[in-house]
Design an enzyme around this catalytic site. Structure first.
Site, PDB file in Angstrom:
ATOM      1  CB  CYS A   1      42.935  25.935  48.740  1.00 43.07           C
ATOM      2  SG  CYS A   1      41.834  26.077  49.888  1.00 43.07           S
TER       3      CYS A   1
ATOM      4  CG  HIS B   1      39.219  25.925  45.414  1.00 44.82           C
ATOM      5  ND1 HIS B   1      39.646  24.917  45.565  1.00 44.82           N
ATOM      6  CD2 HIS B   1      39.002  26.212  46.678  1.00 44.82           C
ATOM      7  CE1 HIS B   1      40.159  24.610  46.812  1.00 44.82           C
ATOM      8  NE2 HIS B   1      39.422  25.524  47.319  1.00 44.82           N
TER       9      HIS B   1
ATOM     10  CD  GLU C   1      40.473  23.718  42.121  1.00 42.34           C
ATOM     11  OE1 GLU C   1      41.034  24.514  41.660  1.00 42.34           O
ATOM     12  OE2 GLU C   1      39.920  23.146  43.231  1.00 42.34           O
TER      13      GLU C   1
END
Lengths: 257, 217
Positions: free
Chosen positions: B85, B195, B197
């Site tokens: 990001c 992202h 995650e």
């Protein structure tokens, strides 16, 4: 091909249990929040919203712990709302693993709190929750106002103007709940959803009133919402997230399958 | 001590626990540390360079901690590095955010604003930030794409996008009103706008690939 419309199951959590008032009467227990969140994650939910309706301080500590547990096992975005009043409240929830926090009454009492929070943590993690209620009579130009205290307390603030102001102050997203529809299963208030979605440059999540899968499609198509939030249709096994997504896709809505 | 130590660089911007717990989830034998200690970062086997928030604040902290010096050194050492990001954006030459901010310059290109007049295929006005799940087209093969279907959706949240100067470094693209670069690769450095995650199975697969990657493209 493009950005998918999001389906967001919502967990209303009271003292460590998922609950949902049905038609404003009684509270049905819908299970352990960590288990419920994991189930929605496995089903392919796009995000999870966790609304803490616990009133006591002891309960709040439980909430932080629950958020930590969910965040360590669920790898999709997690929004936490309910009782977020200070910069410290936000910091605690983000540190516990929330990706976004939802601010409601505190924004009404002090709009600058939203600006401060957005500057401090970034607009991407600041959601402003708006509880709107129609105040115009039948036949009049539709108008909605902001209500606080679970829809009991009027503020006299116009909902559309308020949403624009909040986006201006740094809200990265608007979570719009129709207090007229919440718990009714009669579908979103598409009028206010459309009015706010057209008025603000940031994404809008429609909430309040979902009773069937067509309501989700209506929220996106007629209400122009970027995401749809629902609780009871998922909690009590009436529908699963994959069913909802398949239905939406069949109706021409782009979703993540 | 684990022979797979992963340093998640902490410069005070945002919550890094999500990244750390996702790495622990996919790499049970890895040792994940969230750190701002340059020696720990240099000694790690792999490095994650995350970031959220405004670029001016991020770059100010990065400079204060001398990470603008450290990152080129870490990247030059050949160990696998993953930018995420704003971490990706900070590795570019320059960002248009906050009136224009010079960045670390380990990847050639600029960071630009989506604008207020961004329109979709039907002419509808698009919301900014670009928030949610969008499809990533894998423009070239890469070990980090292993097991991830081309066109898989990843979770994005950003108002500024990367426009890479060197097309050879682009390995993933996305479209939101305009096409833009969302995955860049240069030797042992990989950087993504989305992202991983927070991107469910596809994101976890990418992190698993990173945890097992030898740093060779």
């Amino acid at each position: 091909m493009g950005l998918a419309k999001r389906i967001i199951p919502c967990l209303d959590v009271d003292n460590g249990r998922v609950v949902k008032g049905v038609n404003f009467v009684g509270i049905r227990d819908a299970g352990d929040p960590v288990e419920v969140a994991k189930r929605y994650n496995e089903q392919g939910a796009d995000e999870i919203t966790f609304l803490d309706i616990t009133a006591t301080h002891e309960g709040r500590d439980t909430t932080v712990h629950t958020v930590e547990q969910i965040a360590s096992e669920v790898f999709i975005p997690l929004t936490v709302g309910g009782g977020i009043r200070t910069i410290e409240d936000i910091r605690i929830m983000l540190n516990a693993g929330a990706d976004k926090v939802s601010i409601n009454s505190a924004a009404v009492h002090n709009p600058d709190f939203v600006r401060e929070a957005s500057e401090r943590f970034g607009a991407q993690c600041i959601v402003v929750a708006i509880d709107a209620k129609r105040v115009s009579e039948e036949g009049e130009e539709p108008r909605w106002e902001i209500f606080t205290h679970g829809g009991r307390k009027p503020t006299g603030i116009d909902a559309v103007a308020w949403a624009k102001k909040m986006a201006d102050y740094g809200a990265g997203e608007i979570l719009l709940t129709s207090m007229d529809r919440d718990g009714t299963k009669n579908g979103f208030d598409l009028g206010v959803t459309r009015a706010i979605s057209d008025a603000v440059p940031v994404p809008v999540i429609a909430s309040g009133g979902v009773g069937n899968l067509q309501h989700l499609v209506d929220g996106v198509k007629a209400g122009r919402a970027d995401a749809v939030l629902a609780a009871s249709i998922f909690h009590f096994g009436e529908h699963s997230v994959p069913q909802a997504k398949q239905f939406m896709q069949d109706q021409g809505v782009e979703v993540r399958l | 001590m684990s022979d797979n130590r992963i340093a998640v660089i902490d410069y005070g911007m945002g919550n890094l626990h999500s990244v750390a717990s996702a790495l622990e989830h996919v790499g049970p034998n890895a040792e994940v540390v969230i750190t701002s200690d340059a020696e720990v970062i240099k000694a790690a086997d792999r490095v994650i360079f995350p970031g959220v928030g405004a670029i001016r604040d991020c770059m100010a902290e990065i400079r204060r901690l001398n990470f603008d010096q450290l990152m080129p050194e870490v990247i030059a050492s050949g160990k696998p590095v993953l930018g995420i990001c704003v971490g990706m954006q900070a590795l570019m030459n320059r960002s248009a955010e906050n009136g224009g901010v010079d960045c670390i310059g380990q990847l050639d290109g600029e960071v630009k604003f989506f604008g207020n007049e961004l329109r979709g295929t039907d002419g509808e006005l698009l919301k900014v930030p670009h928030m949610g799940w969008n499809q990533v087209v894998q423009t070239s093969d890469h070990p980090l794409w292993k097991g991830i279907e081309d066109g898989s959706r990843f979770y994005f949240v950003h108002s500024y996008y990367v426009s890479a100067a060197n097309p050879k470094e682009v390995v993933g693209r996305c479209d939101y009103g305009l096409p833009f670069d969302v995955a860049l690769s240069h030797n042992n450095l990989f950087a993504v706008q989305f992202h991983p995650e927070k991107s469910h199975t596809s994101g976890l697969q990418l992190l698993k690939n990173f945890v097992e990657w030898d740093g060779k493209a």
